[in-house]
Write an enzyme that holds these catalytic residues in place. Structure first.
Site, PDB file in Angstrom:
ATOM      1  N   GLU A 247       6.317   3.075  -2.575  1.00  0.00           N
ATOM      2  CA  GLU A 247       6.988   1.852  -3.036  1.00  0.00           C
ATOM      3  C   GLU A 247       8.456   2.208  -3.142  1.00  0.00           C
ATOM      4  O   GLU A 247       8.873   2.898  -4.074  1.00  0.00           O
ATOM      5  CB  GLU A 247       6.396   1.393  -4.371  1.00  0.00           C
ATOM      6  N   CYS A 281      13.694  -2.416  -8.173  1.00  0.00           N
ATOM      7  CA  CYS A 281      13.693  -2.633  -6.725  1.00  0.00           C
ATOM      8  C   CYS A 281      13.414  -4.088  -6.393  1.00  0.00           C
ATOM      9  O   CYS A 281      13.711  -4.551  -5.287  1.00  0.00           O
ATOM     10  CB  CYS A 281      12.669  -1.731  -6.051  1.00  0.00           C
ATOM     11  N   GLU A 455       0.242  -1.449  -4.402  1.00  0.00           N
ATOM     12  CA  GLU A 455      -0.179  -1.076  -5.755  1.00  0.00           C
ATOM     13  C   GLU A 455      -0.600  -2.343  -6.485  1.00  0.00           C
ATOM     14  O   GLU A 455      -0.007  -3.404  -6.315  1.00  0.00           O
ATOM     15  CB  GLU A 455       0.960  -0.384  -6.504  1.00  0.00           C
TER      16      GLU A 455
END
Length: 474
Positions: A247, A281, A455
């Site tokens: 990620e 992010c 995830e």
């Protein structure tokens, strides 16, 4: 007891070398934390290998009950974890409470998913054989977590790994190791056996992780962090052909059409921009507003940003705490200076206050040019950079014009158009008329340079499992 040593095989392990964790609001030392070396990593791998044998053999329901207990225990201690998050990360209390609740929820979600690793039995139409498909634990997993969500980025990896039957070694960020260490007594209380979860804070991250990724017992690397570091880890993972879950970075666009509900758009943009002070992010990085409403949108967003109270996040009246360290704050200041030098206008904020603390005020920039550095790189701070657009095709092109593809946000009351735009955006996730996409029940992840795998959701557990197919005749 202060949990500042390594956590290996259910025991606290001291080291000769230690490093300081700094409170970003005061710049005072919070704690001195043990720094792991290669020998410590080997001890953790040995412990994890032993613990996984019996854990993987447990029934899915038995693993589920342990995770359920972990959720119950953490849900009862949210205030405690939120306070620790604020101390080492800096985020305001409301943000920290939100993270603590979000982090705990991964234990509950994956307690429910642990019993749903469904397989398949079918009849091969050509050969007549029976096709049997099952999912089995992949093996030891190395988890590398960032500083921006010291609790949630750990539980988002630990919970699915344990649900799948895997043992883990966690390397938390050096800026924020205390929250993950404090979680270990809770996991013990929940019934997690010694050696199944090990925590190795260290200032020697590169060497430590590289060593573990070249141990044949490790089969999964799960990393959250920058794209640059992710590339290096993928190179290391290639030697052992590890299963990667990455990620990585983002450059999230917000697209506000002229038919958007203005209240929804402002509220959603504020959430997408200012959640976790923009240190995410998923944070809104480029805000594209239709020229017909740009003036009104900018005025209202500026008012909302200006109303936020800046200060030490332990004060419950504070909305915006400090950034995590001086480098992060200075980079934000450089982005603003660069944009202004290239023609952007400061609507509010834009001036770095005197210390102590790594504070930067909520800032709105209008008239931001395409050449500004902040358009092409993550700001990772409380700066809203506004640009305008006229045509739909043009804004989609501009939104997609980046190597990243994590998340985008769209605001429009025309659902037909909005969904058409969502489908054309090259992003793993899209927030439609909302500024928050993270949910333990949803597959979180990006495309292009923003990562591999997912995830959360059902997919999150499968990242820690291998699919086995058995061809049988009976």
């Amino acid at each position: 007891m202060d949990y500042t040593d390594l956590y290996i095989n259910g025991e606290w392990r001291k080291t000769a070398e230690r490093f300081d964790v700094i409170n970003p609001a005061t710049e005072a030392v919070l704690a001195s934390v043990a720094s792991a070396d290669i020998a410590d990593a080997d001890a953790a791998l040995d412990a994890a290998e032993t613990a996984m044998k019996s854990w993987a053999a447990r029934t899915p329901r038995a693993r589920s009950e342990v995770l359920r207990k972990a959720w119950e225990l953490m849900a009862a201690r949210l205030e405690e974890f939120a306070h620790l998050i604020t101390l080492e990360n800096g985020k305001a209390r409301a943000d920290a409470m939100g993270e603590a609740a979000y982090a705990a929820e991964f234990f509950r979600w994956f307690a429910e998913e642990a019993v749903r690793a469904d397989g398949l039995i079918t009849h091969a139409p050509a050969s007549g054989a029976r096709i049997m498909v099952r999912h089995k634990p992949a093996g030891l997993a190395v988890l590398v977590t960032p500083w921006n969500y010291p609790a949630a980025m750990g539980t988002r990896k630990i919970a699915p790994a344990l649900a799948a039957g895997c043992a883990v070694i966690i390397k938390p960020a050096s800026e924020t190791p205390l929250t993950m260490l404090a979680l270990m007594p809770l996991l013990e209380e929940a019934g997690v056996p010694p050696g199944l979860v090990n925590v190795l804070p260290s200032r020697k991250t590169g060497a430590l992780v590289n060593h573990m990724l070249h141990d044949p017992r490790v089969r999964v690397i799960s990393f959250t962090g920058s794209t640059g570091v992710g590339r290096k880890l993928l190179h290391s993972a290639a030697d052992q052909i590890l299963k990667p879950a990455m990620e990585l970075g983002g450059n999230a666009p917000v697209v506000v059409f002229d038919d958007a509900d203005m209240d929804t758009a402002i509220e959603g943009t504020m959430l997408a921009k200012m959640r976790n002070l923009g240190e995410a992010c998923t944070a809104a990085n480029r805000i594209y507003v239709h020229e017909a409403i740009a003036e009104d949108f900018t005025r209202r967003l500026t008012g909302a940003m200006r109303a936020l109270k800046v200060g030490d996040g332990t004060d419950p009246t504070v909305d915006v705490g400090p950034l995590v360290n001086a480098d992060t704050r200075n980079k934000v200041a450089e982005f603003v200076a660069d944009a202004v030098a290239k023609g952007a206008r400061i609507e509010c904020g834009g001036t770095m206050p005197d210390g102590p603390g790594f504070f930067y005020p909520p800032t709105v920039l209008s008239n931001v040019p395409e050449t500004a550095d902040c358009v092409h790189d993550e700001i990772f701070g409380p700066v809203a950079a506004i640009q305008t657009f006229t045509h739909q095709d043009d804004v989609i092109r501009r939104a997609n014009d980046t190597e990243y593809g994590l998340v985008a946000y769209v605001f429009s009351e025309d659902m037909k158009r909005a969904l058409q735009v969502c489908e054309r955006l090259e992003y793993g996730m899209v927030g439609l008329n909302r500024g928050l996409v993270s949910d333990p029940a949803a597959p979180f992840g990006g495309v292009k340079q923003s990562g591999l795998g997912r995830e959360g959701g059902h997919e999150g557990m499968l990242e820690f499992m291998e699919t086995q197919y058995i061809s049988a005749a009976w």
